[in-house]
Design an enzyme around this catalytic site. Structure first.
Site, PDB file in Angstrom:
ATOM      1  N   ALA A  67      15.961 -57.212 -14.982  1.00 22.94           N
ATOM      2  CA  ALA A  67      15.333 -58.314 -14.251  1.00 22.94           C
ATOM      3  C   ALA A  67      13.952 -58.549 -14.856  1.00 22.94           C
ATOM      4  CB  ALA A  67      15.225 -57.947 -12.773  1.00 22.94           C
ATOM      5  N   GLY A 110      18.832 -54.510 -14.557  1.00 21.77           N
ATOM      6  CA  GLY A 110      19.734 -55.612 -14.209  1.00 21.77           C
ATOM      7  C   GLY A 110      20.692 -55.962 -15.333  1.00 21.77           C
ATOM      8  N   GLU A 113      23.422 -53.586 -14.914  1.00 21.35           N
ATOM      9  CA  GLU A 113      24.132 -53.974 -13.682  1.00 21.35           C
ATOM     10  C   GLU A 113      24.984 -55.221 -13.908  1.00 21.35           C
ATOM     11  OE1 GLU A 113      20.351 -53.757 -11.669  1.00 21.35           O
ATOM     12  OE2 GLU A 113      21.167 -52.347 -10.217  1.00 21.35           O
ATOM     13  N   GLU A 133      14.585 -48.437 -13.846  1.00 17.67           N
ATOM     14  CA  GLU A 133      13.697 -48.968 -12.802  1.00 17.67           C
ATOM     15  C   GLU A 133      12.743 -47.904 -12.265  1.00 17.67           C
ATOM     16  OE1 GLU A 133      17.005 -49.397 -12.935  1.00 17.67           O
ATOM     17  OE2 GLU A 133      17.536 -51.476 -12.458  1.00 17.67           O
TER      18      GLU A 133
HETATM   19  N1  CAA Z   1      11.062 -58.172 -17.973  1.00 18.42           N
HETATM   20  C1  CAA Z   1      10.158 -58.972 -18.567  1.00 18.42           C
HETATM   21  N2  CAA Z   1       9.842 -58.908 -19.876  1.00 18.42           N
HETATM   22  C2  CAA Z   1      10.484 -57.967 -20.611  1.00 18.42           C
HETATM   23  C3  CAA Z   1      11.441 -57.094 -20.053  1.00 18.42           C
HETATM   24  C4  CAA Z   1      11.738 -57.235 -18.665  1.00 18.42           C
HETATM   25  N3  CAA Z   1      12.657 -56.485 -18.048  1.00 18.42           N
HETATM   26  N4  CAA Z   1      11.895 -56.276 -21.031  1.00 18.42           N
HETATM   27  C5  CAA Z   1      11.251 -56.638 -22.154  1.00 18.42           C
HETATM   28  N5  CAA Z   1      10.396 -57.652 -21.907  1.00 18.42           N
HETATM   29  C6  CAA Z   1       9.502 -58.323 -22.843  1.00 18.42           C
HETATM   30  C7  CAA Z   1       8.304 -57.451 -23.197  1.00 18.42           C
HETATM   31  O1  CAA Z   1       7.300 -57.542 -22.203  1.00 18.42           O
HETATM   32  C8  CAA Z   1       7.903 -58.033 -24.512  1.00 18.42           C
HETATM   33  O2  CAA Z   1       7.189 -59.222 -24.264  1.00 18.42           O
HETATM   34  P1  CAA Z   1       5.805 -59.524 -25.080  1.00 18.42           P
HETATM   35  O3  CAA Z   1       6.257 -59.668 -26.519  1.00 18.42           O
HETATM   36  O4  CAA Z   1       5.341 -60.806 -24.485  1.00 18.42           O
HETATM   37  O5  CAA Z   1       4.932 -58.364 -24.873  1.00 18.42           O
HETATM   38  C9  CAA Z   1       9.235 -58.426 -25.157  1.00 18.42           C
HETATM   39  O6  CAA Z   1      10.168 -58.514 -24.079  1.00 18.42           O
HETATM   40  C10 CAA Z   1       9.745 -57.392 -26.146  1.00 18.42           C
HETATM   41  O7  CAA Z   1       9.754 -56.127 -25.506  1.00 18.42           O
HETATM   42  P2  CAA Z   1       8.993 -54.819 -26.086  1.00 18.42           P
HETATM   43  O8  CAA Z   1       7.840 -55.218 -26.920  1.00 18.42           O
HETATM   44  O9  CAA Z   1       8.721 -53.910 -24.924  1.00 18.42           O
HETATM   45  O10 CAA Z   1      10.149 -54.236 -27.009  1.00 18.42           O
HETATM   46  P3  CAA Z   1      10.404 -52.710 -27.411  1.00 18.42           P
HETATM   47  O11 CAA Z   1      11.470 -52.732 -28.448  1.00 18.42           O
HETATM   48  O12 CAA Z   1       9.125 -52.019 -27.701  1.00 18.42           O
HETATM   49  O13 CAA Z   1      10.999 -52.024 -26.067  1.00 18.42           O
HETATM   50  C11 CAA Z   1      12.447 -51.893 -24.156  1.00 18.42           C
HETATM   51  C12 CAA Z   1      12.235 -52.448 -25.590  1.00 18.42           C
HETATM   52  C13 CAA Z   1      12.593 -50.375 -24.178  1.00 18.42           C
HETATM   53  C14 CAA Z   1      13.736 -52.516 -23.631  1.00 18.42           C
HETATM   54  C15 CAA Z   1      11.237 -52.296 -23.270  1.00 18.42           C
HETATM   55  O14 CAA Z   1      10.984 -53.691 -23.405  1.00 18.42           O
HETATM   56  C16 CAA Z   1      11.432 -52.027 -21.820  1.00 18.42           C
HETATM   57  O15 CAA Z   1      11.302 -50.886 -21.384  1.00 18.42           O
HETATM   58  N6  CAA Z   1      11.750 -53.080 -20.997  1.00 18.42           N
HETATM   59  C17 CAA Z   1      11.875 -52.977 -19.589  1.00 18.42           C
HETATM   60  C18 CAA Z   1      13.174 -52.308 -19.182  1.00 18.42           C
HETATM   61  C19 CAA Z   1      13.249 -52.165 -17.675  1.00 18.42           C
HETATM   62  O16 CAA Z   1      12.436 -51.490 -17.061  1.00 18.42           O
HETATM   63  N7  CAA Z   1      14.251 -52.822 -17.037  1.00 18.42           N
HETATM   64  C20 CAA Z   1      14.418 -52.812 -15.628  1.00 18.42           C
HETATM   65  C21 CAA Z   1      13.799 -54.032 -14.991  1.00 18.42           C
HETATM   66  S1  CAA Z   1      13.807 -54.009 -13.202  1.00 18.42           S
HETATM   67  C22 CAA Z   1      15.409 -54.416 -12.791  1.00 18.42           C
HETATM   68  O17 CAA Z   1      16.237 -54.713 -13.621  1.00 18.42           O
HETATM   69  C23 CAA Z   1      15.727 -54.360 -11.321  1.00 18.42           C
HETATM   70  C24 CAA Z   1      17.176 -54.563 -10.984  1.00 18.42           C
HETATM   71  O18 CAA Z   1      17.831 -53.668 -10.505  1.00 18.42           O
HETATM   72  C25 CAA Z   1      17.826 -55.851 -11.176  1.00 18.42           C
END
Ligand code: CAA
Length: 259
Positions: A67, A110, A113, A133
């Protein structure tokens, strides 16, 4: 209908549609608009008689990284209740036609999921599945604690949900979360092939079979068996049942008409 964050191809091959999640810079983070578009596209394809199976995919780097954290970060609990973003997911789950996720790269939160809302999952060797998360002070909210546990069992689900550890495509396959792991250049083609294979069958039988398998998640054995049996008997009202059985007896390929 035109969409901003998804790309829909209603006929990638005969009877198979694809939907690409298309926010590549954000690793396909699932914001509210994207999920709304996905819901609308699936409703449209579900009502299109030329479509019998649907493949959902991202790009090589990410299926979806969850998400949209930036969209959620400032929200209050009341905002979240009012927006009720996961009600969209309930509609997606009601899609009657088979949904196949084609996953490469990240399928997190998400994103993971969403793959589990699909009926089958084909992954590239680079795919990673996770529910991270917990790293951002929350927990899965779109089925991760429930569908993941049912798919991979308590021990692995607890590890993924409580530590945020990812699992590889191969681990996901061994655990029963996904169907198939293939080289990265083949994951989409393989998913489309799987979709084509189910699209060759009687669509009514496929729909009732899908409904019956899903019923097993919601009900006890006896009620599930009763539901299955009714659907089985009901299929004898279709022309496709006569065609399928007669084709077997006459040693020819069945031609199903969705009637
Ligand atoms: N939401 C918003 N933006 C996101 C995102 C997310 N879930 N995942 C990645 N992005 C964005 C980053 O902020 C980044 O944007 P900027 O270039 O503007 O900074 C861009 O995508 C590229 O990401 P990274 O620079 O972080 O890429 P990376 O290769 O270094 O890392 C990753 C990749 C490990 C996937 C890392 O991006 C990450 O940890 N993302 C979040 C994963 C996460 O926590 N997901 C759960 C979300 S909550 C949820 O899903 C609730 C539910 O149950 C539905």
């Amino acid at each position: 209908m035109s969409y901003e964050f998804i790309v829909v191809n209603p006929a990638v091959v005969e009877y198979v549609a694809t939907i690409q999640l298309n926010r590549p810079k954000e690793l396909n983070a699932l914001n509210l608009q994207l999920m709304g578009e996905l819901k609308s596209a699936l409703e449209e394809l579900d009502n299109n008689d030329e479509v019998r199976a649907i493949v959902i995919h991202g790009n090589e780097r990410a299926f979806a990284a969850g998400a949209d954290i930036k969209q959620m970060a400032g929200k209050t609990a009341i905002d979240m209740l009012k927006i009720d973003q996961f009600s969209t997911w309930d509609s997606i789950r009601r899609t009657k036609k088979p949904l196949i996720a084609a996953v490469s790269g990240f399928a997190l939160g998400g994103g993971c999921e969403l793959t589990m809302l699909c009926d089958m999952i084909v992954a590239s060797e680079t795919a990673q599945f996770g529910q991270p998360e917990i790293n951002i002070g929350v927990m899965p909210g779109a089925g991760g604690t429930q569908r993941l546990t049912k798919a991979v069992g308590k021990a692995r689900a607890m590890e993924m949900v409580l530590t945020g550890n990812f699992i590889s495509a191969e681990e996901a396959r061994e655990a029963g979360l996904i169907n198939k792991v293939v080289p990265v250049d083949l994951y989409l083609d393989e998913a489309i092939k799987l979709a084509q294979k189910t699209a060759e069958k009687s669509p009514i039988a496929v729909q009732m079979a899908k409904e019956s398998v899903l019923k097993s998640f919601d009900t006890g054995l006896q009620e599930g068996l009763f539901f299955e049996r009714k659907n089985f008997y009901m299929l004898f009202a279709t022309e496709d049942q006569k065609e399928g059985m007669n084709a077997f007896i006459e040693k020819r390929k069945a031609i199903f008409k969705n009637k």
